[in-house]
Design a protein around this motif. Structure first.
Motif, PDB file in Angstrom:
ATOM      1  N   THR A  78       0.841  -1.191   0.000  1.00 25.31           N
ATOM      2  CA  THR A  78       0.000   0.000   0.000  1.00 25.31           C
ATOM      3  C   THR A  78       0.878   1.244   0.000  1.00 25.31           C
ATOM      4  OG1 THR A  78      -1.882   1.086   1.063  1.00 25.31           O
ATOM      5  CG2 THR A  78      -0.175   0.207   2.521  1.00 25.31           C
ATOM      6  N   SER A  80       1.196   5.535   0.977  1.00 31.69           N
ATOM      7  CA  SER A  80       0.673   6.610   1.818  1.00 31.69           C
ATOM      8  C   SER A  80      -0.246   7.495   0.981  1.00 31.69           C
ATOM      9  CB  SER A  80       1.820   7.435   2.415  1.00 31.69           C
ATOM     10  OG  SER A  80       2.636   7.978   1.383  1.00 31.69           O
ATOM     11  N   SER A  81      -1.061   8.301   1.667  1.00 28.80           N
ATOM     12  CA  SER A  81      -2.061   9.101   0.952  1.00 28.80           C
ATOM     13  C   SER A  81      -1.441  10.090  -0.030  1.00 28.80           C
ATOM     14  CB  SER A  81      -2.932   9.849   1.962  1.00 28.80           C
ATOM     15  OG  SER A  81      -2.129  10.693   2.792  1.00 28.80           O
ATOM     16  N   ALA A 162      -2.712  -8.370   5.325  1.00 28.48           N
ATOM     17  CA  ALA A 162      -3.273  -7.101   4.847  1.00 28.48           C
ATOM     18  C   ALA A 162      -2.727  -5.950   5.682  1.00 28.48           C
ATOM     19  CB  ALA A 162      -4.800  -7.123   4.922  1.00 28.48           C
ATOM     20  N   ASP A 164      -2.808  -1.301   6.013  1.00 29.63           N
ATOM     21  CA  ASP A 164      -3.311   0.001   5.576  1.00 29.63           C
ATOM     22  C   ASP A 164      -2.724   1.067   6.489  1.00 29.63           C
ATOM     23  OD1 ASP A 164      -4.613   1.753   3.964  1.00 29.63           O
ATOM     24  OD2 ASP A 164      -6.552   1.592   4.989  1.00 29.63           O
ATOM     25  N   ASP A 166      -3.322   5.362   7.765  1.00 26.56           N
ATOM     26  CA  ASP A 166      -4.295   6.443   7.756  1.00 26.56           C
ATOM     27  C   ASP A 166      -3.800   7.604   6.891  1.00 26.56           C
ATOM     28  OD1 ASP A 166      -2.259   7.324   9.367  1.00 26.56           O
ATOM     29  OD2 ASP A 166      -3.561   8.187  10.912  1.00 26.56           O
ATOM     30  N   THR A 167      -4.683   8.565   6.661  1.00 28.91           N
ATOM     31  CA  THR A 167      -4.372   9.680   5.767  1.00 28.91           C
ATOM     32  C   THR A 167      -3.271  10.589   6.306  1.00 28.91           C
ATOM     33  OG1 THR A 167      -6.193  10.932   6.763  1.00 28.91           O
ATOM     34  CG2 THR A 167      -6.671   9.708   4.757  1.00 28.91           C
ATOM     35  N   SER A 169      -0.669   9.448   7.886  1.00 31.81           N
ATOM     36  CA  SER A 169       0.548   8.630   7.880  1.00 31.81           C
ATOM     37  C   SER A 169       1.158   8.498   9.277  1.00 31.81           C
ATOM     38  CB  SER A 169       1.586   9.207   6.910  1.00 31.81           C
ATOM     39  OG  SER A 169       1.093   9.190   5.592  1.00 31.81           O
ATOM     40  N   SER A 174      -2.208  -3.606  10.566  1.00 32.76           N
ATOM     41  CA  SER A 174      -1.685  -4.806   9.925  1.00 32.76           C
ATOM     42  C   SER A 174      -2.404  -6.025  10.482  1.00 32.76           C
ATOM     43  CB  SER A 174      -0.176  -4.928  10.158  1.00 32.76           C
ATOM     44  OG  SER A 174       0.139  -4.854  11.534  1.00 32.76           O
ATOM     45  N   SER A 203      -8.514  -8.319   4.843  1.00 35.24           N
ATOM     46  CA  SER A 203      -8.569  -6.927   4.379  1.00 35.24           C
ATOM     47  C   SER A 203      -8.716  -5.992   5.570  1.00 35.24           C
ATOM     48  CB  SER A 203      -9.738  -6.731   3.405  1.00 35.24           C
ATOM     49  OG  SER A 203      -9.813  -5.395   2.978  1.00 35.24           O
ATOM     50  N   ALA A 205      -8.815  -1.487   6.549  1.00 34.63           N
ATOM     51  CA  ALA A 205      -8.938  -0.148   5.979  1.00 34.63           C
ATOM     52  C   ALA A 205      -9.047   0.870   7.100  1.00 34.63           C
ATOM     53  CB  ALA A 205     -10.155  -0.056   5.068  1.00 34.63           C
ATOM     54  N   CYS A 206      -8.420   2.024   6.895  1.00 31.98           N
ATOM     55  CA  CYS A 206      -8.499   3.144   7.832  1.00 31.98           C
ATOM     56  C   CYS A 206      -9.547   4.124   7.331  1.00 31.98           C
ATOM     57  CB  CYS A 206      -7.145   3.851   7.953  1.00 31.98           C
ATOM     58  SG  CYS A 206      -5.859   2.872   8.740  1.00 31.98           S
TER      59      CYS A 206
END
Length: 208
Positions: A78, A80-81, A162, A164, A166-167, A169, A174, A203, A205-206
């Motif tokens: 993945t 970073s935003s 999996a 992810d 967050d926006t 960072s 995990s 899966s 997700a943040c």
């Protein structure tokens, strides 16, 4: 029924039925032909749809860097935003943070010592290609490794399936088998372990 008992009427009725059958045969053949043509056209359209490769414009086609360091298969990737950093996780129960746009300085020092031989080798490959637009296979050893920043291993008791981020960072999620690990990206410290799943988490997700 009584009329049908007469031989002459029986012959006339049989002839009329035969004519009707003969007249309907061309229509049936035409219908079968149309069905065959339609099926063939549908097959061609499906094959053309699956064989067509619609590549978006400005798609990168040259490998820029390799992410080297995991001991085993990589299961999740993945960014970073802002797209500047990359996170990978895999079978070795670790998450690694990379800067994919920068080359590992250790590799730069080694490559400078072998610069002359590398240049002569690459030029000979380019001349061998002929410049006719054909696809050239690039060996993995010639792709420079990306800059590794740090790794996260605390709390992972199984291979990671999996990840992810967050926006902002700052928080890393995990999945290690049935447990979700929450880690501080900056300090690398484990913040929380979340359990409850009876099967492997596939899966994460943040929220934004």
């Amino acid at each position: 029924n009584r009329l049908y008992d007469y031989p002459i009427l029986r012959i006339i009725i049989k002839k009329r039925l035969l004519r009707r059958t003969v007249c309907t045969l061309p229509s049936f053949r035409h219908l079968v032909k149309n069905l065959q043509t339609s099926s063939h056209t549908h097959t061609q359209n499906m094959n053309a749809k699956h064989s067509r490769t619609d590549v978006p414009p400005n798609t990168p086609s040259t490998p820029a860097a390799r992410l080297i360091g995991h001991e085993g298969p990589i299961h999740a990737v993945t960014f970073s935003s802002d797209g500047k950093y990359c996170l990978t996780a895999g079978y070795d129960r670790s998450v690694r943070l990379w800067n994919p746009t920068r080359i590992d300085p250790v590799h730069s020092i080694l490559s400078n010592n072998q610069q002359s031989s590398s240049v002569s080798l690459s030029s000979s490959i380019n001349r061998g290609g002929g410049g006719n637009g054909s696809t050239t296979t690039i060996p993995l050893d010639t792709i420079p490794p990306a800059l590794p920043i740090q790794s996260y291993t605390d709390g992972h008791t199984h291979p990671i399936s999996a990840i992810d981020i967050d926006t902002s960072s700052t928080t890393l999620l995990s999945a290690s088998n049935t447990t979700l690990i929450v880690t501080d990206v900056i300090t690398q410290k484990l913040k929380r372990r979340l359990g409850g799943h009876t099967g492997r988490i596939n899966s994460v997700a943040c929220s934004a």
